[in-house]
Write a protein that holds these residues in place. Structure first.
Motif, short mmCIF file in Angstrom:
data_model
loop_
_atom_site.label_atom_id
_atom_site.label_comp_id
_atom_site.label_asym_id
_atom_site.label_seq_id
_atom_site.Cartn_x
_atom_site.Cartn_y
_atom_site.Cartn_z
N THR A 31 0.90 -1.37 -0.09
CA THR A 31 -0.12 -0.34 0.32
C THR A 31 1.04 1.41 0.30
O THR A 31 0.55 1.79 -0.21
N ARG A 32 1.82 1.00 0.02
CA ARG A 32 3.33 2.41 -0.03
C ARG A 32 3.87 2.40 -2.10
O ARG A 32 4.30 1.87 -1.89
N PHE A 33 3.58 2.76 -2.60
CA PHE A 33 3.41 3.16 -3.57
C PHE A 33 4.84 2.96 -3.85
O PHE A 33 5.16 2.94 -5.81
N LEU A 34 5.69 4.27 -3.46
CA LEU A 34 7.08 4.51 -3.65
C LEU A 34 7.76 4.82 -2.69
O LEU A 34 8.76 5.11 -2.32
N ALA A 35 7.74 3.61 -1.97
CA ALA A 35 8.30 3.34 -0.65
C ALA A 35 9.64 2.79 -1.04
O ALA A 35 11.00 3.42 -0.26
N GLU A 36 10.11 2.67 -2.31
CA GLU A 36 11.37 2.26 -2.71
C GLU A 36 11.88 3.98 -3.61
O GLU A 36 13.33 2.97 -3.96
N VAL A 37 11.29 3.71 -3.54
CA VAL A 37 12.08 5.72 -4.33
C VAL A 37 12.86 6.14 -3.68
O VAL A 37 12.46 6.79 -2.77
N GLU A 38 13.96 7.12 -3.66
CA GLU A 38 14.62 8.36 -3.15
C GLU A 38 14.19 9.66 -3.92
O GLU A 38 13.61 9.68 -4.83
N THR A 95 4.12 14.27 -0.01
CA THR A 95 2.80 13.78 -0.17
C THR A 95 3.68 12.58 -1.37
O THR A 95 2.84 11.41 -0.35
N LEU A 96 3.99 12.33 -2.68
CA LEU A 96 3.86 10.78 -3.34
C LEU A 96 4.80 10.26 -2.60
O LEU A 96 4.82 8.83 -2.96
N LEU A 97 5.88 10.59 -2.04
CA LEU A 97 7.02 9.64 -1.36
C LEU A 97 6.61 8.70 0.25
O LEU A 97 6.88 8.04 0.58
N GLY A 98 5.50 9.78 0.68
CA GLY A 98 4.52 9.03 1.79
C GLY A 98 3.46 8.35 1.39
O GLY A 98 2.54 8.07 2.17
N LEU A 99 2.82 8.59 0.43
CA LEU A 99 1.08 7.89 -0.23
C LEU A 99 1.36 6.47 0.14
O LEU A 99 2.37 5.30 -0.29
N THR A 100 0.83 6.18 1.12
CA THR A 100 -0.33 5.30 1.87
C THR A 100 -1.66 4.74 1.09
O THR A 100 -2.19 6.11 2.05
N GLY A 128 7.07 10.60 -12.76
CA GLY A 128 8.84 10.50 -14.05
C GLY A 128 10.04 10.04 -12.73
O GLY A 128 10.03 10.84 -12.03
N VAL A 129 10.09 8.48 -12.46
CA VAL A 129 10.92 8.19 -11.84
C VAL A 129 12.00 6.95 -12.29
O VAL A 129 11.69 6.50 -12.84
N ALA A 130 13.40 8.15 -12.42
CA ALA A 130 14.38 7.23 -12.83
C ALA A 130 14.29 6.72 -14.55
O ALA A 130 14.82 5.69 -14.54
N GLY A 131 13.81 7.52 -15.34
CA GLY A 131 13.18 7.03 -16.28
C GLY A 131 11.94 6.19 -17.14
O GLY A 131 11.37 5.92 -18.07
N GLN A 132 11.60 6.10 -15.71
CA GLN A 132 10.32 5.30 -15.73
C GLN A 132 9.29 6.11 -15.74
O GLN A 132 9.63 7.28 -14.98
N VAL A 133 7.95 5.54 -15.86
CA VAL A 133 6.22 6.40 -14.86
C VAL A 133 5.57 5.73 -14.90
O VAL A 133 5.40 4.95 -15.35
N LEU A 134 5.25 6.43 -13.09
CA LEU A 134 4.07 5.96 -12.60
C LEU A 134 2.83 6.55 -13.27
O LEU A 134 3.29 8.03 -13.13
N ARG A 135 1.68 5.52 -13.42
CA ARG A 135 0.35 6.44 -13.48
C ARG A 135 -0.31 5.97 -12.07
O ARG A 135 -0.78 4.94 -11.11
N LEU A 136 -0.64 7.18 -11.33
CA LEU A 136 -1.50 7.52 -10.15
C LEU A 136 -3.42 7.73 -11.06
O LEU A 136 -3.20 9.04 -10.93
N GLU A 137 -4.38 7.28 -10.21
CA GLU A 137 -5.91 7.91 -10.86
C GLU A 137 -6.15 7.82 -9.31
O GLU A 137 -6.67 6.63 -9.56
N ALA A 148 -11.55 6.73 -4.55
CA ALA A 148 -11.08 5.89 -4.94
C ALA A 148 -9.80 5.97 -5.73
O ALA A 148 -9.59 6.88 -6.14
N LEU A 149 -8.47 5.20 -5.37
CA LEU A 149 -7.39 5.57 -6.52
C LEU A 149 -6.59 3.49 -6.98
O LEU A 149 -7.09 2.62 -6.66
N ARG A 150 -6.62 4.16 -8.89
CA ARG A 150 -5.85 2.83 -9.09
C ARG A 150 -4.42 3.37 -9.85
O ARG A 150 -4.19 4.47 -9.95
#
Length: 181
Positions: A31-38, A95-100, A128-137, A148-150
């Motif tokens: 449930t923590r989507f960016l937990a591994e991201v610096e 907010t993004l890094l702690g998003l749970t 945009g995270v290290a050349g990758q793209v994460l999408r949150l809706e 609701a979150l997807r």
């Protein structure tokens, strides 16, 4: 006693105790989507607001330009670009890094069915995270204080608390430095 086998292995083990796994998906779903991201790995964030049309994009200022610009983040959409975006950028990163997620609503299904049931998307955030793209809706509220979150690439639908939703959905006027609004 209970026999156990990992799904990806052939070995079977006998446990001395019966272990009943939790049936609450919040216990076993990530449930923590960016937990591994610096924080320095986040290059840009874009919000598309499908309800009000107020969309924006912020980008990390390259290290070589930061001193001259006096900022680590700049607003690049809507035009004209705003240079001094440090407070809003750092607040958004926090907010993004702690998003749970506060809850797991269930497995994601057909996108059209999920859209009809949960109102996806009211907002789309691409990161945009290290050349990758994460999408949150974000979708409609699912109960008091939760929306609701997807998350792209994850087969579950989640609930996100209103505090995080409010942080993500800030209008540009509220994020501008006091002397630029």
């Amino acid at each position: 006693e209970i026999y156990m086998r990992r799904a990806d292995r052939a070995e079977v083990y006998l446990s001395g105790d019966a272990i009943l796994p939790s049936v609450d998906p919040v216990e076993w779903c990530d449930t923590r989507f960016l937990a591994e991201v610096e924080e320095p790995e986040i290059e840009w964030v874009r919000r598309e607001d499908f309800e009000t049309g107020e969309s924006w994009r912020i980008e990390r200022v390259p290290e070589a330009e930061r001193e001259a610009l006096g900022a680590a983040w700049r607003l690049t959409e809507p035009e004209p670009a705003q240079a001094a975006w440090d407070f809003a950028g750092e607040s958004l990163m926090h907010t993004l890094l702690g998003l749970t997620a506060s809850d797991v609503l269930g497995r994601a299904g057909d996108p059209a069915t999920d859209a009809a049931q949960h109102g996806f998307p009211t907002d789309r955030f691409t990161v945009g995270v290290a050349g990758q793209v994460l999408r949150l809706e974000l979708g409609r509220p699912v109960r008091t204080g939760h929306r609701a979150l997807r998350v792209g690439g994850i087969p579950f639908l989640y609930a996100l608390g209103d505090f995080d939703v409010a942080q993500l959905r800030q209008p540009v006027a509220e994020m501008l430095p006091a002397d630029e609004d």
